[in-house]
Design a protein around this motif. Structure first.
Motif, PDB file in Angstrom:
ATOM      1  N   GLN A  12       0.793  -1.313   0.158  1.00 34.92           N
ATOM      2  CA  GLN A  12       0.040  -0.107   0.032  1.00 34.92           C
ATOM      3  C   GLN A  12       0.917   1.228   0.004  1.00 34.92           C
ATOM      4  O   GLN A  12       0.281   2.337  -0.305  1.00 34.92           O
ATOM      5  CB  GLN A  12      -0.958  -0.139   1.227  1.00 34.92           C
ATOM      6  CG  GLN A  12      -2.032  -1.138   1.213  1.00 34.92           C
ATOM      7  CD  GLN A  12      -2.732  -1.232   2.492  1.00 34.92           C
ATOM      8  OE1 GLN A  12      -2.307  -0.882   3.493  1.00 34.92           O
ATOM      9  NE2 GLN A  12      -3.892  -1.463   2.564  1.00 34.92           N
ATOM     10  N   ASN A  15       1.050   5.420  -2.075  1.00 34.53           N
ATOM     11  CA  ASN A  15      -0.454   5.649  -2.458  1.00 34.53           C
ATOM     12  C   ASN A  15      -0.665   7.165  -1.564  1.00 34.53           C
ATOM     13  O   ASN A  15      -0.371   7.230  -0.501  1.00 34.53           O
ATOM     14  CB  ASN A  15      -1.632   4.970  -1.925  1.00 34.53           C
ATOM     15  CG  ASN A  15      -1.657   3.650  -2.986  1.00 34.53           C
ATOM     16  OD1 ASN A  15      -2.240   3.892  -4.089  1.00 34.53           O
ATOM     17  ND2 ASN A  15      -1.273   2.383  -2.717  1.00 34.53           N
ATOM     18  N   LEU A  20      -6.075   5.807  -1.023  1.00 33.28           N
ATOM     19  CA  LEU A  20      -5.894   4.593  -0.306  1.00 33.28           C
ATOM     20  C   LEU A  20      -7.113   4.346   0.545  1.00 33.28           C
ATOM     21  O   LEU A  20      -7.556   3.197   0.376  1.00 33.28           O
ATOM     22  CB  LEU A  20      -4.721   4.489   0.621  1.00 33.28           C
ATOM     23  CG  LEU A  20      -4.560   3.325   1.386  1.00 33.28           C
ATOM     24  CD1 LEU A  20      -4.241   1.962   0.790  1.00 33.28           C
ATOM     25  CD2 LEU A  20      -3.565   3.450   2.665  1.00 33.28           C
ATOM     26  N   LYS A  54       1.574  10.802   0.932  1.00 29.14           N
ATOM     27  CA  LYS A  54       1.693   9.569   0.358  1.00 29.14           C
ATOM     28  C   LYS A  54       2.364   8.609   1.483  1.00 29.14           C
ATOM     29  O   LYS A  54       3.347   9.070   2.095  1.00 29.14           O
ATOM     30  CB  LYS A  54       2.867   9.642  -0.769  1.00 29.14           C
ATOM     31  CG  LYS A  54       2.355  10.302  -2.003  1.00 29.14           C
ATOM     32  CD  LYS A  54       3.299  10.230  -3.257  1.00 29.14           C
ATOM     33  CE  LYS A  54       2.498  10.748  -4.726  1.00 29.14           C
ATOM     34  NZ  LYS A  54       3.313  10.479  -5.820  1.00 29.14           N
ATOM     35  N   LYS A 193      -8.000   2.356 -11.318  1.00 31.38           N
ATOM     36  CA  LYS A 193      -7.084   3.719 -11.332  1.00 31.38           C
ATOM     37  C   LYS A 193      -7.666   4.564 -12.370  1.00 31.38           C
ATOM     38  O   LYS A 193      -7.177   5.886 -12.075  1.00 31.38           O
ATOM     39  CB  LYS A 193      -5.827   2.955 -11.114  1.00 31.38           C
ATOM     40  CG  LYS A 193      -5.198   2.335 -10.209  1.00 31.38           C
ATOM     41  CD  LYS A 193      -3.684   2.341 -10.360  1.00 31.38           C
ATOM     42  CE  LYS A 193      -3.034   1.625  -9.131  1.00 31.38           C
ATOM     43  NZ  LYS A 193      -1.517   1.244  -9.605  1.00 31.38           N
TER      44      LYS A 193
END
Length: 304
Positions: A12, A15, A20, A54, A193
């Motif tokens: 993860q 992201n 997320l 991020k 996405k």
């Protein structure tokens, strides 16, 4: 007030925090998450962050969801096709075209508006926007949906969904001729996405998804199938059938752009619903026939 905690995994990392979280809970929109971040309801390692932060592996994300605003959802005298009702549960045969609960752009004419007029005792677990709603079916999918009339029933039905002990069978018409009689699609589903309003089969921030299907009838380049859900992901049958090369007829999001038939939305109907009654522990199963437009489509395919 609900609270959630997560630790970011290696898969993860990198992201955006707002992106997320949309993959961690399908009910949360990116806009809603950004508002929670702005109001400091969400923190990373106990520090406030911006929506474009991020995440890094090992980050500890905490979210405290504020109490829902008291929005005025109006009870509306809309006719309901009630299949079963007692003091705990109500089962509705939802028509194609009806939205299940209010959302931006749909604050009236929904199943919830109709339920609020019909019965005053819906569970409050999901707040004022979605009282009693245990699971959903898409606006343009017809068929059976169960609604909880109190919190005890709500918790029991949700637990059954999580334990995969409910029975949910759908009828659908798909493009193409499926050559085998039975099949199982075991493919994880997550947000696309390229299009955040769509779901897709992906390993990236996805959730397990399993659909079993059986061929009921074959036509000239179309197949009538029965699909059984083992899991209940957003758009699961629609995404899975597209994934194996047989998208649903009429599906505006996952099917061919040209709709050759007079049907509004995907040819998908929740025909059978089974669960254990929260209070009596009786095993209940309900079945409703195909709606007129789906039967008309089948008749047209049989006579082509």
């Amino acid at each position: 007030m609900e609270s959630f905690d997560w630790k970011v995994t290696e898969q993860q990392k990198s992201n955006r925090i707002d992106k997320l979280l949309t993959t961690l809970n399908e009910d949360w929109s990116r806009t809603q998450i950004q508002l929670w971040i702005k109001d400091e309801h969400l923190k990373v390692n106990n520090n406030k962050v911006k929506s474009n932060y991020k995440v890094e592996e090992g980050d500890h994300i905490t979210l405290v969801i504020p109490e829902p605003e008291e929005l005025e959802i109006t009870a509306e005298n809309i006719k309901l096709d009630i299949v079963f009702e007692d003091e705990d549960v109500i089962v509705i045969n939802k028509p194609r075209g009806m939205v299940v609960h209010p959302a931006p752009g749909h604050y009236s004419g929904t199943l919830v508006n109709a339920l609020m007029y019909h019965c005053k005792d819906l569970s409050g677990i999901n707040g004022v926007i979605r009282p009693g709603i245990v699971h959903r079916i898409d606006k343009d999918t017809s068929g059976l949906i169960m609604v909880a009339k109190n919190d005890m029933a709500h918790e029991s039905l949700v637990d059954q969904l999580k334990a995969k002990t409910t029975r949910r069978l759908y009828k659908a018409v798909v493009h193409g001729i499926i050559p085998h009689e039975h099949g199982t699609i075991d493919a994880p589903i997550g947000r696309d996405k390229k299009d955040r309003q769509s779901m897709t089969v992906t390993e990236d921030n996805s959730r397990d998804a399993v659909t079993h299907f059986t061929v009921l009838e074959r036509f000239d380049n179309y197949t009538y199938v029965q699909c059984e859900l083992e899991t209940g992901r957003t758009h699961q049958i629609r995404v899975h059938m597209k994934y194996i090369g047989y998208p649903l007829v009429g599906d505006p999001k996952y099917g061919p752009k040209k709709n050759s038939f007079d049907i509004e939305g995907q040819a998908l109907h929740a025909a059978v619903l089974g669960f254990i009654h929260p209070r009596t522990k009786e095993e209940l199963t309900f079945e409703v026939p195909n709606p007129t437009d789906l039967e008309d489509l089948l008749h047209l395919l049989r006579t082509k």
